[in-house]
Design a protein around this motif. Structure first.
Motif, PDB file in Angstrom:
ATOM      1  N   HIS A 269       0.847  -1.184   0.000  1.00  0.00           N
ATOM      2  CA  HIS A 269       0.000   0.000   0.000  1.00  0.00           C
ATOM      3  C   HIS A 269       0.887   1.240   0.000  1.00  0.00           C
ATOM      4  O   HIS A 269       1.993   1.221   0.539  1.00  0.00           O
ATOM      5  CB  HIS A 269      -0.920   0.022   1.224  1.00  0.00           C
ATOM      6  CG  HIS A 269      -1.888   1.167   1.204  1.00  0.00           C
ATOM      7  ND1 HIS A 269      -2.838   1.321   0.222  1.00  0.00           N
ATOM      8  CD2 HIS A 269      -2.046   2.226   2.045  1.00  0.00           C
ATOM      9  CE1 HIS A 269      -3.538   2.416   0.462  1.00  0.00           C
ATOM     10  NE2 HIS A 269      -3.078   2.990   1.563  1.00  0.00           N
ATOM     11  N   VAL A 270       0.392   2.304  -0.649  1.00  0.00           N
ATOM     12  CA  VAL A 270       1.130   3.573  -0.686  1.00  0.00           C
ATOM     13  C   VAL A 270       0.251   4.682  -0.116  1.00  0.00           C
ATOM     14  O   VAL A 270      -0.938   4.768  -0.403  1.00  0.00           O
ATOM     15  CB  VAL A 270       1.576   3.925  -2.122  1.00  0.00           C
ATOM     16  CG1 VAL A 270       2.726   3.033  -2.556  1.00  0.00           C
ATOM     17  CG2 VAL A 270       0.426   3.824  -3.121  1.00  0.00           C
ATOM     18  N   PHE A 271       0.863   5.532   0.750  1.00  0.00           N
ATOM     19  CA  PHE A 271       0.189   6.693   1.339  1.00  0.00           C
ATOM     20  C   PHE A 271       0.790   7.959   0.733  1.00  0.00           C
ATOM     21  O   PHE A 271       2.003   8.032   0.479  1.00  0.00           O
ATOM     22  CB  PHE A 271       0.404   6.754   2.853  1.00  0.00           C
ATOM     23  CG  PHE A 271      -0.149   5.595   3.619  1.00  0.00           C
ATOM     24  CD1 PHE A 271      -1.445   5.628   4.115  1.00  0.00           C
ATOM     25  CD2 PHE A 271       0.632   4.476   3.869  1.00  0.00           C
ATOM     26  CE1 PHE A 271      -1.951   4.561   4.851  1.00  0.00           C
ATOM     27  CE2 PHE A 271       0.139   3.420   4.607  1.00  0.00           C
ATOM     28  CZ  PHE A 271      -1.163   3.455   5.093  1.00  0.00           C
ATOM     29  N   ASN A 272      -0.057   8.949   0.545  1.00  0.00           N
ATOM     30  CA  ASN A 272       0.433  10.284   0.228  1.00  0.00           C
ATOM     31  C   ASN A 272       0.970  10.876   1.539  1.00  0.00           C
ATOM     32  O   ASN A 272       0.216  11.184   2.457  1.00  0.00           O
ATOM     33  CB  ASN A 272      -0.703  11.143  -0.327  1.00  0.00           C
ATOM     34  CG  ASN A 272      -0.213  12.488  -0.836  1.00  0.00           C
ATOM     35  OD1 ASN A 272       0.841  12.994  -0.404  1.00  0.00           O
ATOM     36  ND2 ASN A 272      -0.970  13.091  -1.741  1.00  0.00           N
ATOM     37  N   ALA A 273       2.302  10.995   1.635  1.00  0.00           N
ATOM     38  CA  ALA A 273       2.933  11.394   2.910  1.00  0.00           C
ATOM     39  C   ALA A 273       2.457  12.757   3.388  1.00  0.00           C
ATOM     40  O   ALA A 273       2.385  13.006   4.597  1.00  0.00           O
ATOM     41  CB  ALA A 273       4.456  11.386   2.744  1.00  0.00           C
ATOM     42  N   GLU A 274       2.127  13.651   2.467  1.00  0.00           N
ATOM     43  CA  GLU A 274       1.695  14.991   2.858  1.00  0.00           C
ATOM     44  C   GLU A 274       0.350  14.980   3.581  1.00  0.00           C
ATOM     45  O   GLU A 274       0.021  15.918   4.311  1.00  0.00           O
ATOM     46  CB  GLU A 274       1.610  15.883   1.617  1.00  0.00           C
ATOM     47  CG  GLU A 274       2.962  16.113   0.937  1.00  0.00           C
ATOM     48  CD  GLU A 274       2.819  16.951  -0.324  1.00  0.00           C
ATOM     49  OE1 GLU A 274       1.665  17.305  -0.657  1.00  0.00           O
ATOM     50  OE2 GLU A 274       3.842  17.237  -0.972  1.00  0.00           O
ATOM     51  N   VAL A 325      -8.620   9.515   1.854  1.00  0.00           N
ATOM     52  CA  VAL A 325      -7.988  10.776   2.277  1.00  0.00           C
ATOM     53  C   VAL A 325      -6.494  10.755   2.022  1.00  0.00           C
ATOM     54  O   VAL A 325      -5.910  11.721   1.519  1.00  0.00           O
ATOM     55  CB  VAL A 325      -8.289  11.041   3.768  1.00  0.00           C
ATOM     56  CG1 VAL A 325      -7.510  12.259   4.258  1.00  0.00           C
ATOM     57  CG2 VAL A 325      -9.785  11.250   3.975  1.00  0.00           C
ATOM     58  N   SER A 326      -5.834   9.644   2.355  1.00  0.00           N
ATOM     59  CA  SER A 326      -4.378   9.568   2.196  1.00  0.00           C
ATOM     60  C   SER A 326      -3.966   8.864   0.925  1.00  0.00           C
ATOM     61  O   SER A 326      -2.806   8.456   0.771  1.00  0.00           O
ATOM     62  CB  SER A 326      -3.765   8.849   3.403  1.00  0.00           C
ATOM     63  OG  SER A 326      -4.299   7.540   3.522  1.00  0.00           O
ATOM     64  N   GLY A 327      -4.899   8.690  -0.026  1.00  0.00           N
ATOM     65  CA  GLY A 327      -4.571   8.023  -1.279  1.00  0.00           C
ATOM     66  C   GLY A 327      -3.680   8.873  -2.165  1.00  0.00           C
ATOM     67  O   GLY A 327      -3.636  10.111  -2.070  1.00  0.00           O
ATOM     68  N   CYS A 328      -2.944   8.211  -3.060  1.00  0.00           N
ATOM     69  CA  CYS A 328      -1.999   8.906  -3.950  1.00  0.00           C
ATOM     70  C   CYS A 328      -2.704   9.336  -5.220  1.00  0.00           C
ATOM     71  O   CYS A 328      -3.467   8.577  -5.831  1.00  0.00           O
ATOM     72  CB  CYS A 328      -0.831   7.985  -4.289  1.00  0.00           C
ATOM     73  SG  CYS A 328       0.232   7.607  -2.886  1.00  0.00           S
TER      74      CYS A 328
END
Length: 814
Positions: A269-274, A325-328
């Motif tokens: 899984h990948v999160f948008n770090a911002e 919300v934290s999706g790329c």
């Protein structure tokens, strides 16, 4: 599990054909459910160029095109596409080609007075798009005459495998390639995954918030930041690969995780770090928490579910689906890559309760390879940096990867004992090592075998035997019957079982379709067919309409025909072999064979049927064919007019051997009665609410005479006379109540050596025949055996026939 042939060959060095690969996959337990080969479907579509396009003289929107197909001669095609023009290269299909998008086979056409010998195709017509504005437009360098599928790279078959739950390792293309290599179909390409050194510490921390007893829920969690990435559409090769297996490309970061899910059975899984606030905490969900997931739905969570949360609350549902919300997206510049291990049971529970089905859940609930958790994250990092750029941090790790190795003390003789297959130690060792097992010799006939980390299904010796046998080939397992225990009778069918089996074949050969109906019917139906007694009523019926044991098979068959007729299937020819119940005793249960014909006799709805509906004689033909197939001698069979109350009194008959019992009632309690045939009474049909007419028969197989014991297996001598048979007609005056069958029997017995056959050809009442009498005409066939009969000999036989008819039936020659 879907994969393409080219994808498979990235991990398997093989020259095997598609057919060999498919056969081998099924043979080794990875059952191929479907193969889609677009090249085979599009093999007749070729690249062609429109040399000239002129206006159709009789239609404003049509053009007449002269097309160069590469065959040397121009082909005339009438085309209605708005982009058809001179010089355009497109795709051409000749007459006789099947057009998949239209589900038609193209023929030669004449459109508004102009011949058209083919078609220029659109993407929609080739099933390569759901809609299109015109015919396909190809670049100027497209080679005329080449098969379009090869030019467009559409010659990559898609293989769909139906995986069993115990094979999570085969949920990735690499695992499938490993199995094929072990089966000898090529060499596995093993590439080392080199770790990527972090340039800086990961700024986001991770905590596993579980008690000591709950650590199994998330034994390992790894997190790494890649900053400075440029997200956007993934490269063409990656998008093509995902589309071919039915996935929709989203963006490079998401596509990489989807790719590794199918390539290595490693969900990530990948999160948008911002968009992540603070450190991550892996914990149980709290009461009242919700998650807006990537599918756009909001899910209510409970405390049995595991989530990945930040300061804002749950950001991802562990092992199942990420949060929106934290999706790329395309604006993502810094990405957090997550690789983790989850408890399969908890993942399955969460997915089922929320109704979420994802590729990640599919793999985690079956058990992923724990040893590949960190290498899978390294591979994802490598692809992210290769496709999106950026620099990677060091890993932040929580928990530990389980290092438990399953060891099996395996005697080599176990393969012979369990599977009956004799495999050498060297051969079995080679198979296991190609599958990733570690084999160490432990004595003459034993070995210590360690299962690889990607095989959580290996538990004991039987699993090792299964691996050896499936790769060797199940066809090597001998077919060996179990030894018969002492005192057990030999495997034979009883006479009644054989009779039932032969009856099924005979009635099916008559064109009837077998049905299986309930042994219980309603009280009204039982009364209409001779049952309904109190002793045959069920004490605890499963439904009010299933309250009585059936006295006949006919109510169930007629009701089935009625239900089919109500659904548009009016013409029904059905039969059933089953038990009927005449009384509650053991002898009251009889095996019966029954059949019905509803509709036009033999032809269904056809102009040649001449509206002739099935009648009593159609049912009689079925009965006689059945008796013949069962080997029942019909010489002494009596066909007595009339039958039980549920048959039409004037269109039915009873079949019996000898006289009835004292009761004189022609029902199945009389051993002499073997069955009935004819048209069913309208009153019986009304009780079942079914329209008639319906022709039916029923034979009690228990009442049929037992076959005669044959002292020898030698067939009787075949007697074929070289002499010509001859026929003589006789007309007899008999009482009106006399049966034609009695007359036929008397005539046939006049000279059994010469008389070969007797047929009734006429029954007459009226002018010339006395009142209360009738005339029956019979044709008698005489078959000479030794010499041609003289007129005197024929006359002598005729006198015997007249005398026998007068003696036994009171008949007078007309």
């Amino acid at each position: 599990m879907k994969l393409t042939l080219s994808w498979l060959k990235e991990h398997l060095d093989t020259t095997a054909s598609l057919a060999e690969i498919v056969d081998t996959l099924t043979r080794i337990g990875l059952e191929v459910e479907y193969v889609h080969d677009p090249a085979a479907q599009l093999k007749d579509f070729k690249i062609a160029q429109i040399v000239e396009a002129t206006q159709h003289p009789n239609a404003d929107r049509l053009r007449i095109c002269k097309v160069d197909t590469g065959a040397g001669e121009l082909v005339q095609v009438v085309c209605g596409a708005p982009n058809a023009r001179t010089g355009l290269k497109s795709v051409f299909s000749a007459p006789g080609t099947y057009i998949p998008g239209k589900k038609i086979t193209l023929g030669k056409g004449n459109i508004r007075g102009v011949d058209s010998l083919g078609m220029m195709c659109s993407f929609e017509e080739l099933e390569l798009a759901t809609e299109s504005d015109g015919i396909i437009e190809l670049p100027e360098d497209a080679p005329v005459g080449e098969v379009y599928a090869q030019y467009a790279g559409l010659d990559d078959p898609v293989i769909e495998i139906n995986l069993t739950p115990n094979r999570p390792d085969a949920a990735g293309v690499y695992g499938v390639a490993r199995d094929l290599a072990a089966a000898g179909l090529g060499v596995l390409k093993q590439k080392d995954i080199l770790p990527i050194e972090g340039e800086f510490p990961c700024p986001v921390g991770v905590t596993l918030d579980f008690s000591e007893d709950e650590k199994y829920l998330a034994p390992f969690f790894g997190l790494r930041l890649v900053r400075g990435v440029k997200n956007g559409p993934s490269p063409d090769w990656l998008q093509k690969r995902l589309r071919e297996i039915g996935l929709r490309p989203i963006n490079a970061l998401v596509d990489i995780t989807n790719y590794l899910t199918f390539d290595r059975a490693r969900p990530l899984h990948v999160f948008n770090a911002e968009k992540v606030k603070g450190d991550l905490v892996v914990r149980r969900a709290r009461k009242g928490e919700t998650l807006l997931a990537l599918d756009g739905k909001t899910y209510e969570l409970d405390q049995a579910m595991v989530v990945i949360a930040d300061d804002n609350g749950p950001e991802s549902l562990a092992g199942v689906m990420g949060g929106e919300v934290s999706g790329c997206d395309e604006g993502t510049a810094d990405v957090l890559i997550e690789t983790a291990l989850w408890d399969p049971g908890n993942i399955a529970h969460t997915g089922r309760k929320l109704g979420i089905v994802t590729d990640a859940r599919y793999r985690f609930e079956r058990g992923v390879d724990p040893a590949f958790a960190l290498p899978g994250g390294e591979l994802a990092t490598q692809l992210v940096m290769e496709l999106c750029g950026g620099e990677a941090s060091e890993w932040t790790l929580a928990g530990a990867v389980p290092r438990e190795t399953k060891i099996v003390d395996f005697p080599w003789s176990e393969t012979q004992r369990l599977a009956g297959v004799d495999v050498s130690q060297a051969g079995a060792t080679a198979i296991l090592e190609r599958l990733g097992f570690t084999v160490e010799k432990n004595g003459e006939d034993r070995a210590t075998i360690a299962a690889p980390s990607w095989r959580p299904d290996i538990e004991g010796k039987a699993d090792i035997v299964e691996e050896i046998v499936r790769i060797l080939g199940v066809d090597h397992v001998p077919s060996t019957p179990l030894p018969r225990a002492e005192g057990v009778a030999p495997a034979v069918l009883t006479a009644m079982q054989k009779r039932a089996r032969n009856a099924r074949r005979a009635l099916a050969a008559q064109g009837l379709v077998e049905a299986v109906t309930w042994s219980f019917i309603s009280k009204e139906e039982a009364d209409a067919f001779g049952g309904g007694s109190a002793e045959l009523k069920l004490a605890n019926p499963i439904a009010a309409e299933l309250s009585d044991m059936r006295p006949s098979l006919l109510p169930g068959l007629v009701a089935a025909a009625g239900r089919n007729a109500a659904r548009g299937l009016g013409d029904q020819d059905l039969f059933e072999i089953g038990q009927i119940f005449l009384d509650p005793s053991e002898k009251g249960q009889r095996l019966s064979a029954a059949g019905i014909r509803r509709g036009l006799a033999g032809a269904g709805r056809h102009w040649s049927a001449q509206a002739q509906r099935a009648g009593a004689f159609d049912a009689k033909a079925d009965v006689m064919a059945l008796l013949g197939a069962l080997g029942v001698a019909t010489g002494g069979l009596q066909v007595v007019p009339g039958g039980p109350a549920w048959f039409h009194p004037g269109r039915s008959a009873t079949l019996q051997f000898g006289p009835l019992a004292k009761s004189g009632i022609p029902d199945f309690k009389n051993k002499a009665v073997i069955g009935h045939f004819g048209e069913l009474h309208p009153r019986a049909l009304k009780a079942l609410d079914v329209e008639g007419p319906i022709a039916a028969f029923e034979i009690v197989l228990d009442n049929l005479p037992a076959p005669k014991a044959k002292p020898t297996k030698i067939k009787p001598k075949l007697e074929l006379s070289d002499l010509q048979p001859l026929s003589r007609d006789f007309a007899f005056i008999v009482d009106r109540a006399s049966n034609a069958g009695d007359l036929v029997k008397a005539v046939a017995g006049a000279d059994k050596a010469l008389i070969a056959n007797v047929d009734v050809f006429d029954v007459y009442e009226g002018v010339g025949v006395p009142e209360g009498r009738k005339s029956i005409g019979v044709a008698v066939t005489l078959q000479p055996r030794e010499k041609t009969l003289t007129d005197a000999e024929i006359e002598a036989v005729a006198q015997k026939i007249v005398a026998e008819a007068e003696k036994k039936c009171g008949a007078a020659l007309r």
